[in-house]
Scaffold this motif. Structure first.
Motif, PDB file in Angstrom:
ATOM      1  N   MET A  25     -14.940  42.883  38.992  1.00 29.46           N
ATOM      2  CA  MET A  25     -13.505  42.746  39.147  1.00 29.46           C
ATOM      3  C   MET A  25     -13.234  41.502  39.987  1.00 29.46           C
ATOM      4  O   MET A  25     -13.790  41.347  41.064  1.00 29.46           O
ATOM      5  CB  MET A  25     -12.945  43.997  39.824  1.00 29.46           C
ATOM      6  N   PRO A  26     -12.388  40.607  39.532  1.00 29.63           N
ATOM      7  CA  PRO A  26     -12.103  39.394  40.318  1.00 29.63           C
ATOM      8  C   PRO A  26     -11.266  39.726  41.550  1.00 29.63           C
ATOM      9  O   PRO A  26     -10.531  40.712  41.584  1.00 29.63           O
ATOM     10  CB  PRO A  26     -11.324  38.514  39.339  1.00 29.63           C
ATOM     11  N   TRP A  27     -11.426  38.880  42.572  1.00 30.69           N
ATOM     12  CA  TRP A  27     -10.632  39.024  43.787  1.00 30.69           C
ATOM     13  C   TRP A  27      -9.190  38.683  43.484  1.00 30.69           C
ATOM     14  O   TRP A  27      -8.898  37.802  42.685  1.00 30.69           O
ATOM     15  CB  TRP A  27     -11.149  38.070  44.860  1.00 30.69           C
ATOM     16  N   PRO A  28      -8.236  39.348  44.141  1.00 31.16           N
ATOM     17  CA  PRO A  28      -6.836  38.966  43.943  1.00 31.16           C
ATOM     18  C   PRO A  28      -6.591  37.586  44.549  1.00 31.16           C
ATOM     19  O   PRO A  28      -7.283  37.198  45.494  1.00 31.16           O
ATOM     20  CB  PRO A  28      -6.054  40.047  44.698  1.00 31.16           C
ATOM     21  N   PRO A  29      -5.643  36.856  44.018  1.00 25.23           N
ATOM     22  CA  PRO A  29      -5.373  35.522  44.576  1.00 25.23           C
ATOM     23  C   PRO A  29      -4.846  35.633  46.007  1.00 25.23           C
ATOM     24  O   PRO A  29      -4.120  36.560  46.341  1.00 25.23           O
ATOM     25  CB  PRO A  29      -4.313  34.948  43.641  1.00 25.23           C
ATOM     26  N   LEU A  30      -5.264  34.699  46.819  1.00 20.84           N
ATOM     27  CA  LEU A  30      -4.753  34.650  48.192  1.00 20.84           C
ATOM     28  C   LEU A  30      -3.326  34.138  48.173  1.00 20.84           C
ATOM     29  O   LEU A  30      -2.982  33.307  47.333  1.00 20.84           O
ATOM     30  CB  LEU A  30      -5.623  33.734  49.051  1.00 20.84           C
ATOM     31  N   PRO A  31      -2.515  34.592  49.123  1.00 17.26           N
ATOM     32  CA  PRO A  31      -1.118  34.159  49.126  1.00 17.26           C
ATOM     33  C   PRO A  31      -0.934  32.797  49.774  1.00 17.26           C
ATOM     34  O   PRO A  31       0.005  32.570  50.504  1.00 17.26           O
ATOM     35  CB  PRO A  31      -0.433  35.263  49.946  1.00 17.26           C
ATOM     36  N   ALA A  32      -1.891  31.896  49.544  1.00 16.06           N
ATOM     37  CA  ALA A  32      -1.784  30.578  50.168  1.00 16.06           C
ATOM     38  C   ALA A  32      -2.655  29.580  49.415  1.00 16.06           C
ATOM     39  O   ALA A  32      -3.751  29.910  48.981  1.00 16.06           O
ATOM     40  CB  ALA A  32      -2.224  30.638  51.619  1.00 16.06           C
ATOM     41  N   GLY A  33      -2.148  28.375  49.288  1.00 16.79           N
ATOM     42  CA  GLY A  33      -2.949  27.280  48.777  1.00 16.79           C
ATOM     43  C   GLY A  33      -3.548  26.544  49.964  1.00 16.79           C
ATOM     44  O   GLY A  33      -2.855  26.277  50.930  1.00 16.79           O
ATOM     45  N   ARG A  34      -4.854  26.260  49.912  1.00 19.03           N
ATOM     46  CA  ARG A  34      -5.491  25.630  51.071  1.00 19.03           C
ATOM     47  C   ARG A  34      -6.005  24.251  50.698  1.00 19.03           C
ATOM     48  O   ARG A  34      -6.754  24.093  49.757  1.00 19.03           O
ATOM     49  CB  ARG A  34      -6.654  26.494  51.561  1.00 19.03           C
ATOM     50  N   ARG A  35      -5.613  23.275  51.478  1.00 23.35           N
ATOM     51  CA  ARG A  35      -6.090  21.901  51.321  1.00 23.35           C
ATOM     52  C   ARG A  35      -5.999  21.225  52.657  1.00 23.35           C
ATOM     53  O   ARG A  35      -4.940  21.256  53.272  1.00 23.35           O
ATOM     54  CB  ARG A  35      -5.234  21.151  50.303  1.00 23.35           C
ATOM     55  N   PRO A  36      -7.003  20.598  53.147  1.00 19.49           N
ATOM     56  CA  PRO A  36      -8.392  20.623  52.682  1.00 19.49           C
ATOM     57  C   PRO A  36      -9.005  21.998  52.907  1.00 19.49           C
ATOM     58  O   PRO A  36      -8.376  22.859  53.522  1.00 19.49           O
ATOM     59  CB  PRO A  36      -9.059  19.561  53.558  1.00 19.49           C
ATOM     60  N   PRO A  37     -10.253  22.193  52.429  1.00 19.04           N
ATOM     61  CA  PRO A  37     -10.888  23.491  52.626  1.00 19.04           C
ATOM     62  C   PRO A  37     -11.002  23.824  54.115  1.00 19.04           C
ATOM     63  O   PRO A  37     -11.088  22.929  54.956  1.00 19.04           O
ATOM     64  CB  PRO A  37     -12.281  23.305  52.020  1.00 19.04           C
ATOM     65  N   PRO A  38     -10.993  25.109  54.446  1.00 23.47           N
ATOM     66  CA  PRO A  38     -11.115  25.495  55.852  1.00 23.47           C
ATOM     67  C   PRO A  38     -12.487  25.134  56.401  1.00 23.47           C
ATOM     68  O   PRO A  38     -13.442  24.940  55.643  1.00 23.47           O
ATOM     69  CB  PRO A  38     -10.914  27.012  55.832  1.00 23.47           C
ATOM     70  N   ALA A  39     -12.587  25.048  57.705  1.00 24.57           N
ATOM     71  CA  ALA A  39     -13.849  24.729  58.370  1.00 24.57           C
ATOM     72  C   ALA A  39     -14.186  25.853  59.343  1.00 24.57           C
ATOM     73  O   ALA A  39     -13.306  26.392  60.012  1.00 24.57           O
ATOM     74  CB  ALA A  39     -13.741  23.404  59.120  1.00 24.57           C
TER      75      ALA A  39
ATOM     76  N   ARG B 209      -5.637  24.671  56.855  1.00 26.80           N
ATOM     77  CA  ARG B 209      -4.219  24.460  56.595  1.00 26.80           C
ATOM     78  C   ARG B 209      -3.895  25.195  55.310  1.00 26.80           C
ATOM     79  O   ARG B 209      -4.691  25.189  54.375  1.00 26.80           O
ATOM     80  CB  ARG B 209      -3.917  22.973  56.415  1.00 26.80           C
ATOM     81  N   PHE B 210      -2.754  25.812  55.284  1.00 28.00           N
ATOM     82  CA  PHE B 210      -2.358  26.505  54.065  1.00 28.00           C
ATOM     83  C   PHE B 210      -0.855  26.476  53.913  1.00 28.00           C
ATOM     84  O   PHE B 210      -0.119  26.281  54.867  1.00 28.00           O
ATOM     85  CB  PHE B 210      -2.874  27.948  54.045  1.00 28.00           C
ATOM     86  N   SER B 211      -0.431  26.661  52.683  1.00 27.14           N
ATOM     87  CA  SER B 211       0.985  26.771  52.349  1.00 27.14           C
ATOM     88  C   SER B 211       1.170  28.127  51.684  1.00 27.14           C
ATOM     89  O   SER B 211       0.589  28.383  50.637  1.00 27.14           O
ATOM     90  CB  SER B 211       1.395  25.668  51.375  1.00 27.14           C
ATOM     91  N   PRO B 212       1.941  29.022  52.306  1.00 24.10           N
ATOM     92  CA  PRO B 212       2.129  30.357  51.731  1.00 24.10           C
ATOM     93  C   PRO B 212       2.689  30.302  50.302  1.00 24.10           C
ATOM     94  O   PRO B 212       3.558  29.494  50.006  1.00 24.10           O
ATOM     95  CB  PRO B 212       3.127  31.016  52.674  1.00 24.10           C
ATOM     96  N   ARG B 213       2.140  31.158  49.448  1.00 24.45           N
ATOM     97  CA  ARG B 213       2.617  31.304  48.066  1.00 24.45           C
ATOM     98  C   ARG B 213       2.825  32.789  47.813  1.00 24.45           C
ATOM     99  O   ARG B 213       1.886  33.561  47.931  1.00 24.45           O
ATOM    100  CB  ARG B 213       1.576  30.788  47.077  1.00 24.45           C
TER     101      ARG B 213
END
Length: 67
Positions: free
Chosen positions: A1-15, A35-39
């Motif tokens: 079963m795939p993971w549900p999408p996270l409610p955020a787009g992340r750019r650049p990847p987290p560290a 850094r993320f932008s809520p979706r």
């Protein structure tokens, strides 16, 4: 079963950084940054999700490594 999408787009990847604490044998500091932008969620909801997920993971790591 795939993971549900996270409610955020992340750019650049987290560290994730783990560093020893000077003068404290067997103690490390873990620093996560990203850094993320809520979706599809409020910023507070996205922060709560990431905070809870990372706290749970760090707690599990601590239990696994505790002597």
């Amino acid at each position: 079963m795939p993971w549900p999408p996270l409610p955020a787009g992340r750019r650049p990847p987290p560290a994730l950084r783990v560093r020893p604490v000077p003068g404290r044998t067997g103690i490390a500091q873990v620093q996560w940054s990203g850094r993320f932008s809520p979706r599809g969620a409020t910023e507070d909801e996205a922060v709560a999700l990431f905070t809870g997920t990372h706290r749970d993971g760090l707690d599990a790591l601590h239990r696994a490594l505790a002597v």
